[in-house]
Write an enzyme that holds these catalytic residues in place. Structure first.
Site, PDB file in Angstrom:
ATOM      1  N   GLU A 397       8.067  13.237   7.976  1.00  0.00           N
ATOM      2  CA  GLU A 397       9.106  12.636   8.815  1.00  0.00           C
ATOM      3  C   GLU A 397       9.042  11.116   8.844  1.00  0.00           C
ATOM      4  O   GLU A 397      10.072  10.443   8.865  1.00  0.00           O
ATOM      5  CB  GLU A 397       8.990  13.186  10.241  1.00  0.00           C
ATOM      6  CG  GLU A 397       9.485  14.606  10.420  1.00  0.00           C
ATOM      7  CD  GLU A 397       8.487  15.662   9.998  1.00  0.00           C
ATOM      8  OE1 GLU A 397       8.825  16.860  10.037  1.00  0.00           O
ATOM      9  OE2 GLU A 397       7.349  15.278   9.633  1.00  0.00           O
ATOM     10  N   HIS A 464       8.406  23.979  19.272  1.00  0.00           N
ATOM     11  CA  HIS A 464       9.759  24.097  18.737  1.00  0.00           C
ATOM     12  C   HIS A 464      10.803  24.145  19.847  1.00  0.00           C
ATOM     13  O   HIS A 464      11.932  24.554  19.607  1.00  0.00           O
ATOM     14  CB  HIS A 464       9.888  25.369  17.886  1.00  0.00           C
ATOM     15  CG  HIS A 464       9.022  25.398  16.671  1.00  0.00           C
ATOM     16  ND1 HIS A 464       7.675  25.666  16.731  1.00  0.00           N
ATOM     17  CD2 HIS A 464       9.307  25.176  15.360  1.00  0.00           C
ATOM     18  CE1 HIS A 464       7.161  25.621  15.520  1.00  0.00           C
ATOM     19  NE2 HIS A 464       8.129  25.331  14.671  1.00  0.00           N
TER      20      HIS A 464
END
Length: 658
Positions: A397, A464
């Site tokens: 990322e 998540h």
């Protein structure tokens, strides 16, 4: 030092000498000014000039170079007027950051230079993005980015080299191995003999170059650059050199053994090259003296010009307005033709429409290409737009967000899909320190949207399910969008992509396939900073966003006697404070609902703002309702307890009864 084996024209030999001499003489002057207290800090590149100069002069003028602290020779070799550099170091308006940053922490599109930030690593990923833009436009250009041997220990180094190799990007990764990361020697930084050896792990060509031999630096970099322009690929270049001064002047060099310092002093790139030119009959003492006098005069005149410059004008309005690039929002109206679609479809349609409108828009993210993303937002996009513009990324990322910044610097737009908003933590540094701060620092915007699938209620557990918008609303320079309905998602996403500033676009996973709405079929935009008043009322104001909007609607449907005014914020930065204040002044009571945990969340700031601006209108305490101050559990029963939906109903009734 072997200069003779490199075939370089005499004119270029002299040009290289002049290009090395100027930064050396500037540095010597700066060290005097530092001791006199006329500048605050200095990172010396004395002994390393051959690298900066050799690399820069081997590049074409319109190719980007991304230098570091010790690369003064990069700036002078690009012929930046010295008074602008001196103004930059003195915090004067004639510099490049209007006094907002110092040293080489700046960039300039005029000279195709992109300065570093103190966190070092993101610079490498930015170079990837710049090079990718060249490659997409089929421009035969090379990008050179500098780092030190210490910087190669950062994860960003691995990520940037890996991405560049996978995507065959024309980047020269220039590592100045100068022996020490501040005071830590290389044998405590890494356990391989040469940094160039790391190239093997990335399937990358690498070279070791004598960083004190300017002819070797120039010749090899020029040769490699010519080939990379024809056959795009990344190359790792390790320049062996030494830092003759402290990491910065205050730190000194007492940690360096005397014999090592003497050894490298004998390899001084300028002194050795001066001697070589003299032996070759290319530079006489008289010529050298004349040149030094000319440079001294140039330095003195430009220093005087910088000294005579007025101090920074302290202008509060300008400071606040320069955080973001000005965005002239233009409304594109909705069509009367609509179709009933899910939230997830609206996001997909909005993204597809933007890809059709902007041929310079690139989508990046894990599994976004043929697979269509884990939520199938980009399903079919490869067929429509090709893999060049819809790009799968490695799991990195930080480098991908940095690369998005590089794409923006080089004239592209980028939408980055975080597979889950939680994973933005591994890209946090470039978001909050590079994307957010660049426009304020040197007027370079970040035309980047980061899509953030977020939220609980789907049994996805602690890693998540976060709704972590408060990480970013705290950071000046970022915009934060959080729609609750499909029509808002489509229109606000279009605006986010049009906006030249960095936007965090939150999409609640629980709403993706549960919420339907009649959504206009055309491309349209919606304004940032404008809340949607879903219900008008006089008893109480409810302020919320995201899934909280639907929880509030369900609660009000259950209690039809409650005459509440319900505001869906839609964007958290910018924030529609006026609509909130107007409603509170009417109802006298306020309850704020957020899915994020309570402490430090958006609700806390909203509460404080209303207390400061509407205190006299309040008929009861402001209530904040949020999830528990724990990580998000996986078990369904535990997750329902964690989420604030049921607590909201109880707190709403209590406040109404106050």
């Amino acid at each position: 030092m072997d200069f003779e084996k490199f075939q370089v024209e005499d004119a270029m030999k002299l040009r290289l000498y002049k290009a090395m001499l100027k930064p050396r003489m500037i540095e010597e002057k700066m060290l005097i000014l530092l001791r006199q207290g006329k500048i605050s800090k200095w990172f010396s590149g004395i002994g390393q000039e051959a690298i900066s100069v050799g690399v820069t002069l081997a590049m074409e003028k319109d190719e980007y170079v991304l230098p570091m602290h010790r690369n003064l020779g990069v700036f002078t070799s690009r012929d930046i007027p010295l008074h602008r550099l001196f103004s930059q170091w003195q915090g004067k308006p004639g510099g490049f950051t209007n006094g907002r940053d110092r040293s080489f922490h700046f960039g300039t599109q005029e000279y195709k230079l992109v300065g570093m930030i103190s966190h070092l690593g993101p610079q490498l990923g930015v170079a990837d993005g710049i090079a990718l833009a060249h490659k997409l436009r089929k421009e035969k250009k090379v990008t050179a980015v500098f780092t030190g041997e210490g910087g190669t220990s950062e994860g960003d180094f691995h990520e940037a080299l890996n991405v560049a190799s996978v995507w065959s990007l024309p980047v020269l990764f220039c590592v100045e191995n100068n022996g020490y990361g501040l005071s830590t020697p290389t044998n405590e930084q890494f356990n391989c003999e040469h940094i160039a050896d790391k190239g093997i792990g990335y399937g990358m060509e690498s070279h070791i170059i004598d960083g004190n031999n300017v002819l070797e630096v120039y010749s090899k970099v020029a040769e490699i650059s010519r080939d990379v322009r024809k056959n795009p690929r990344p190359v790792l270049l390790e320049f062996k050199t030494f830092r003759m001064r402290g990491h910065e002047e205050a730190s000194g060099t007492k940690y360096v053994p005397d014999d090592l310092m003497e050894e490298w002093a004998s390899k001084d790139p300028l002194e050795n090259y001066t001697s070589y030119l003299g032996k070759m009959g290319l530079l006489t003492n008289d010529q050298d003296n004349i040149l030094r006098k000319e440079i001294t005069k140039e330095i003195d005149e430009n220093l005087q010009k910088a000294n005579n410059e007025k101090a920074i004008d302290i202008n509060l309005s300008k400071e606040l307005n320069d955080v973001y690039q000005k965005f002239d929002y233009k409304e594109v109206e909705c069509s009367i033709h609509k179709k009933n679609i899910r939230f997830v479809d609206a996001v997909s349609e909005g993204l597809k429409s933007a890809m059709e409108k902007y041929d310079n828009l690139v989508i990046t993210g894990q599994d976004v290409a043929e697979y269509g993303g884990v939520f199938k937002i980009t399903d079919g996009f490869v067929d429509n737009f090709g893999k060049e513009r819809v790009r799968n990324t490695p799991i990195c990322e930080s480098a991908i967000i940095s690369a998005a910044m590089g794409l923006s610097i080089n004239g592209m737009k980028c939408v980055v899909e975080m597979q889950f908003a939680d994973f933005a933590s591994t890209g946090f540094n470039p978001i909050v320190n590079y994307l957010a701060k660049s426009h304020y620092r040197w007027a370079e915007n970040a035309d980047v949207v980061i899509r953030m699938p977020c939220g609980g209620g789907v049994g996805a557990g602690p890693f998540h399910s976060q709704t972590n918008e408060a990480w970013f609303t705290k950071t000046p320079g970022l915009k934060v969008v959080y729609p609750a309905f499909p029509s808002d998602a489509k229109g606000l996403l279009a605006t986010a992509i049009e906006d030249p500033n960095p936007v965090l676009f939150f999409e609640h996973k629980g709403l993706y396939r549960s919420i339907y709405e009649d959504v206009p079929v055309n491309y349209y935009t919606l304004p940032f900073g404008k809340a949607n008043i879903l219900k008008t009322g006089s008893d109480i104001t409810i302020v919320t966003y995201g899934a909280g909007v639907h929880w509030a609607l369900e609660t009000l449907k259950k209690h039809k006697n409650i005459n509440a005014e319900l505001l869906d914020l839609r964007t958290l930065q910018p924030l529609d404070t006026e609509s909130i204040y107007t409603s509170v002044r009417k109802t006298g009571k306020l309850i704020i609902l957020q899915e994020d945990s309570l402490f430090g969340g958006v609700a806390s700031d909203l509460s404080a703002l209303v207390m400061e601006n509407c205190f006299q209108y309040l008929d009861g305490p402001i209530k904040r309702v949020a999830s528990l101050d724990t990580p998000i559990p996986f078990n369904t029963a535990l997750e329902q307890q964690y989420l604030p939906k049921e607590r909201f109903e109880r707190e709403l009734l209590e406040l109404l009864a106050f």
